[in-house]
Design a protein around this motif. Structure first.
Motif, mmCIF file in Angstrom:
data_model
loop_
_atom_site.group_PDB
_atom_site.id
_atom_site.type_symbol
_atom_site.label_atom_id
_atom_site.label_comp_id
_atom_site.label_asym_id
_atom_site.label_seq_id
_atom_site.Cartn_x
_atom_site.Cartn_y
_atom_site.Cartn_z
ATOM 1 N N GLN A 106 0.817 -1.212 0.000
ATOM 2 C CA GLN A 106 0.000 0.000 0.000
ATOM 3 C C GLN A 106 0.846 1.256 0.000
ATOM 4 N N LEU A 107 2.160 1.097 -0.009
ATOM 5 C CA LEU A 107 3.028 2.273 -0.094
ATOM 6 C C LEU A 107 3.421 2.465 -1.552
ATOM 7 N N VAL A 108 3.206 3.673 -2.054
ATOM 8 C CA VAL A 108 3.349 3.926 -3.477
ATOM 9 C C VAL A 108 4.696 4.546 -3.816
ATOM 10 N N ALA A 109 5.142 5.462 -2.974
ATOM 11 C CA ALA A 109 6.315 6.259 -3.340
ATOM 12 C C ALA A 109 7.592 5.676 -2.757
ATOM 13 N N THR A 110 8.731 6.179 -3.215
ATOM 14 C CA THR A 110 10.021 5.655 -2.783
ATOM 15 C C THR A 110 10.595 6.421 -1.596
ATOM 16 N N VAL A 111 9.906 7.480 -1.179
ATOM 17 C CA VAL A 111 10.337 8.224 -0.006
ATOM 18 C C VAL A 111 9.124 8.345 0.917
ATOM 19 N N VAL A 112 9.356 8.183 2.231
ATOM 20 C CA VAL A 112 8.258 8.169 3.192
ATOM 21 C C VAL A 112 7.350 9.394 3.049
ATOM 22 N N GLY B 152 4.423 9.518 14.955
ATOM 23 C CA GLY B 152 5.791 9.467 15.480
ATOM 24 C C GLY B 152 6.825 8.990 14.478
ATOM 25 N N MET B 153 6.637 9.353 13.213
ATOM 26 C CA MET B 153 7.595 8.907 12.188
ATOM 27 C C MET B 153 8.272 10.089 11.491
ATOM 28 N N ARG B 154 8.226 11.268 12.109
ATOM 29 C CA ARG B 154 8.756 12.460 11.462
ATOM 30 C C ARG B 154 10.235 12.305 11.094
ATOM 31 N N GLU B 155 10.987 11.674 11.999
ATOM 32 C CA GLU B 155 12.428 11.565 11.741
ATOM 33 C C GLU B 155 12.744 10.650 10.551
ATOM 34 N N TYR B 156 11.748 9.868 10.108
ATOM 35 C CA TYR B 156 11.979 8.974 8.979
ATOM 36 C C TYR B 156 11.465 9.563 7.668
ATOM 37 N N ALA B 157 11.117 10.861 7.683
ATOM 38 C CA ALA B 157 10.461 11.478 6.530
ATOM 39 C C ALA B 157 11.196 11.235 5.215
ATOM 40 N N LYS B 158 12.529 11.236 5.272
ATOM 41 C CA LYS B 158 13.286 11.119 4.014
ATOM 42 C C LYS B 158 13.757 9.691 3.757
ATOM 43 N N HIS B 159 13.303 8.750 4.583
ATOM 44 C CA HIS B 159 13.785 7.379 4.404
ATOM 45 C C HIS B 159 13.065 6.668 3.269
ATOM 46 N N VAL C 274 3.465 4.460 8.648
ATOM 47 C CA VAL C 274 3.536 5.376 7.506
ATOM 48 C C VAL C 274 2.226 5.317 6.718
ATOM 49 N N ALA C 275 1.710 4.089 6.539
ATOM 50 C CA ALA C 275 0.439 3.938 5.822
ATOM 51 C C ALA C 275 -0.677 4.674 6.561
ATOM 52 N N ILE C 276 -0.648 4.594 7.905
ATOM 53 C CA ILE C 276 -1.660 5.312 8.695
ATOM 54 C C ILE C 276 -1.497 6.823 8.506
ATOM 55 N N ALA C 277 -0.238 7.287 8.526
ATOM 56 C CA ALA C 277 0.019 8.718 8.311
ATOM 57 C C ALA C 277 -0.543 9.148 6.958
ATOM 58 N N MET D 188 0.189 -9.156 9.775
ATOM 59 C CA MET D 188 1.502 -9.573 9.265
ATOM 60 C C MET D 188 2.660 -9.054 10.114
ATOM 61 N N LEU D 189 2.328 -8.480 11.271
ATOM 62 C CA LEU D 189 3.389 -7.839 12.060
ATOM 63 C C LEU D 189 3.843 -8.727 13.211
ATOM 64 N N ASP D 190 5.066 -8.476 13.680
ATOM 65 C CA ASP D 190 5.536 -9.159 14.876
ATOM 66 C C ASP D 190 4.897 -8.474 16.092
ATOM 67 N N PRO D 191 4.990 -9.107 17.269
ATOM 68 C CA PRO D 191 4.301 -8.538 18.440
ATOM 69 C C PRO D 191 4.666 -7.074 18.703
ATOM 70 N N GLY D 192 5.920 -6.716 18.538
ATOM 71 C CA GLY D 192 6.333 -5.325 18.762
ATOM 72 C C GLY D 192 5.638 -4.374 17.817
ATOM 73 N N GLY D 193 5.632 -4.750 16.537
ATOM 74 C CA GLY D 193 4.999 -3.919 15.523
ATOM 75 C C GLY D 193 3.503 -3.816 15.754
ATOM 76 N N ARG D 194 2.913 -4.936 16.208
ATOM 77 C CA ARG D 194 1.473 -4.945 16.460
ATOM 78 C C ARG D 194 1.123 -3.963 17.569
ATOM 79 N N ARG D 195 1.957 -3.952 18.638
ATOM 80 C CA ARG D 195 1.741 -3.038 19.748
ATOM 81 C C ARG D 195 1.808 -1.583 19.257
ATOM 82 N N GLU D 196 2.855 -1.276 18.461
ATOM 83 C CA GLU D 196 3.017 0.084 17.914
ATOM 84 C C GLU D 196 1.746 0.520 17.200
ATOM 85 N N VAL D 197 1.257 -0.362 16.318
ATOM 86 C CA VAL D 197 0.104 0.004 15.500
ATOM 87 C C VAL D 197 -1.145 0.146 16.361
ATOM 88 N N LEU D 198 -1.334 -0.786 17.318
ATOM 89 C CA LEU D 198 -2.521 -0.713 18.172
ATOM 90 C C LEU D 198 -2.521 0.554 19.018
#
Lengths: 289, 274
Positions: A102-108, A138-145, A158-161, A179-189
């Protein structure tokens, strides 16, 4: 709030065969009201129709029959033009299961901008919206990644943003944590809950994880294309037999409490859905024994 | 394969890295024209010096720069051989009775051809591949070709396809690796056997890869629809390209260079191409 944000009456949908001859009913009449600002979990096992239900709500799929009103707009009455469709999809965002698809572009930051770009938001406001949306998750620091270097949970944020930047009233999460690991699931929840509590966004979380459903205000259980039951997590998780008939199992903590009760131990209290609630109830029962 | 870098982009900070990608495309075209303007010793000398200047200004290590020339080594050798042996002229260098006839003109022609090819490759790789990311190149092409929209050429759609392709290269290469590992775990062998056998061993990789790529495409299309994608019409952009004064100066300099070459061509010195 006189009018519910989402209102469905006897909503039906059938998938057509590849030959177009046979029909496979996926939803067989769902009537439900969801108010603005609610956090609703939709539970169901695989193939129960819960994802189909989600896809109907922003007209990725068109209902075969029934009534569907969203934000006061009747979507099953007459033809819907492109502008109305855009308005609907701006209001009802959707986050899918696979973060990569679901991510289209090459930069966040450009990916986050994708939605508002499509809406024709002018450049200065676009920049502000993108920065704000990235701040919220909370992904501002990854804006250019580059998205492919992020973890699953980060990609999903990022998809939520990308959705938040469109300023929707409601976001539907279609098994976004599957499709996420427990850590990622917690972040998203945590992000989902924060969006609902602090930003007043109506949330529909389609899931088959019981623990996730426990965090919602209300749980809808869909089985075999029909609404089996609904209520607060505490109400729904109390009826283990009903959930089992839908191929679902109550969370382990609730199961412990229910088993103890069946075993003749009196455990007082209603708070059966959360781990903390179950622990407290058992502790209290033990203390007053 | 996580750290895969596609294209030859070399991150550094040079005037070319900072330049607007549209200006770089224009510069590349102008430079190509310039290489074909050269006709005599003086203009070719000027061309060589300009190419060296570009290399220095781009701040790309020579070792990496030379790597871009490796694929054209064969063409260079081949064209110089043809030029040396096939050119007939007035000044024969080998004795009359030898079967091998080499003329002074042939040597000059060969030298000029080699210089032309090398400068061509060096300049385009400096302007385009080494200092510009594929994404900004796609973006710039969309902007430059946007007048073609008027004659119904779907410029935006092509640029979108290119961006998505670039976005999915790392995803699909990771997936390929995963599938290969899965097949290896079941005893597949990709590294030994005849060429035919090895090619055949790739089929069980390609089939699942294609299936998954199509699934991804469908899902991505749905996700894009959810985000109100409806083609290029009425779209705005987060990062809009801006020409700067330095871009115009660079373009003017290169045009001046071309005019200079034209004047140098008129000076008679040693040898000129016929």
């Amino acid at each position: 709030m006189t009018q519910p944000f989402i209102h469905t009456e006897n909503l039906c949908f059938s998938y057509k065969d590849s030959e177009g001859a046979g029909e496979h009913p996926a939803l067989k009449g769902i009537s439900v009201d969801i108010n603005a600002g609610e956090y609703v979990a939709v539970l169901g096992h695989n193939g129960s129709g819960k994802s189909t239900f989600a896809k109907l709500l922003n007209l990725i799929l068109e209902p075969s029959s029934g009534v569907l009103c969203i934000n006061g707009m009747n979507l099953t009455e007459g033809e819907i033009d492109d502008e109305q469709l855009m308005e609907l999809r701006r209001n009802v965002g959707m986050v899918f299961q696979n973060p990569d698809n679901q991510l289209v572009a090459t930069v966040v930051e450009e990916d986050v901008a994708f939605g508002p770009e499509n809406l024709g938001v002018p450049q200065e406001e676009l920049r502000r919206r993108v920065d704000d949306a990235l701040d919220v998750v909370g992904m501002r620091e990854y804006a250019k990644h580059e998205p492919h270097r992020l973890s699953g949970g980060q990609k999903q944020r990022v998809a939520i943003a990308g959705m938040i930047a469109m300023m929707p009233k409601c976001i539907i999460f279609d098994e976004s944590t599957a499709m996420l690991d427990p850590g990622g699931r917690r972040e998203v929840l945590d992000t989902i809950r924060m969006l609902n509590r602090e930003h007043g966004i109506t949330v529909l979380n389609i899931t088959h994880y019981m623990n996730e459903a426990a965090e919602a205000d209300r749980v809808l259980v869909i089985n075999d294309g029909l609404l089996l039951t609904q209520g607060t997590p505490n109400e729904v998780f109390s009826d283990r037999a009903l959930l089992l008939s839908a191929g679902l199992e109550v969370p382990q903590c609730s199961e412990v409490v229910l088993e103890l009760r069946e075993g003749g131990i009196a455990i007082e209290g209603e708070d059966i859905a959360s781990l903390q609630g179950c622990a407290d109830m058992i502790a209290r029962a033990y203390a007053t024994r | 394969m996580k750290g895969i870098s596609f294209g030859q982009y070399y991150p550094a900070s040079s005037v070319f890295h900072r330049m607007d990608p549209r200006a770089k495309i224009i510069l590349a075209v102008l430079y190509i024209v310039s290489t074909f303007l050269c006709k005599n010793v003086l203009s070719f000398a000027a061309l060589t010096i300009s190419a060296l200047l570009l290399v220095i200004l781009s701040r790309i290590p020579l070792r990496i720069m030379l790597r871009s020339l490796r694929p054209i080594l064969f063409i260079v050798v081949f064209t110089s051989a043809i030029n040396i042996f096939a050119t007939r002229g007035a000044h024969r260098l080998t004795p009359e009775h030898w079967w091998l006839a080499i003329y002074e003109e042939g040597l000059w022609n060969a030298l000029f051809m080699v210089l032309r090819i090398v400068c061509l490759i060096l300049s385009t790789s400096i302007f385009l591949t080494y200092t510009t990311t594929p994404v900004s190149l796609a973006n710039a092409l969309e902007r430059l070709l946007s007048p073609l929209k008027r004659i119904k050429i779907p410029v935006h759609d092509f640029a979108m396809m290119m961006t998505i392709a670039l976005r999915f290269i790392p995803t699909l290469s990771e997936e390929t690796e995963k599938i290969m590992n899965a097949q290896k775990a079941r005893g597949a062998n990709f590294t030994t056997g005849s060429l035919f056998a090895r090619a055949k061993a790739l089929i069980p990789i390609l089939v699942p890869l294609f299936v998954s790529a199509f699934n991804r495409a469908f899902e991505l299309a749905t996700a894009m629809e959810c985000r109100c994608y409806h083609g290029g019409e009425g779209r705005t952009q987060l990062n809009v390209l801006h020409y700067r004064a330095s871009d115009f100066v660079a373009i003017l300099l290169l045009v001046g260079f071309g005019v200079g070459l034209w004047f140098l061509n008129r000076v008679d010195f040693l040898y000129r191409l016929g």
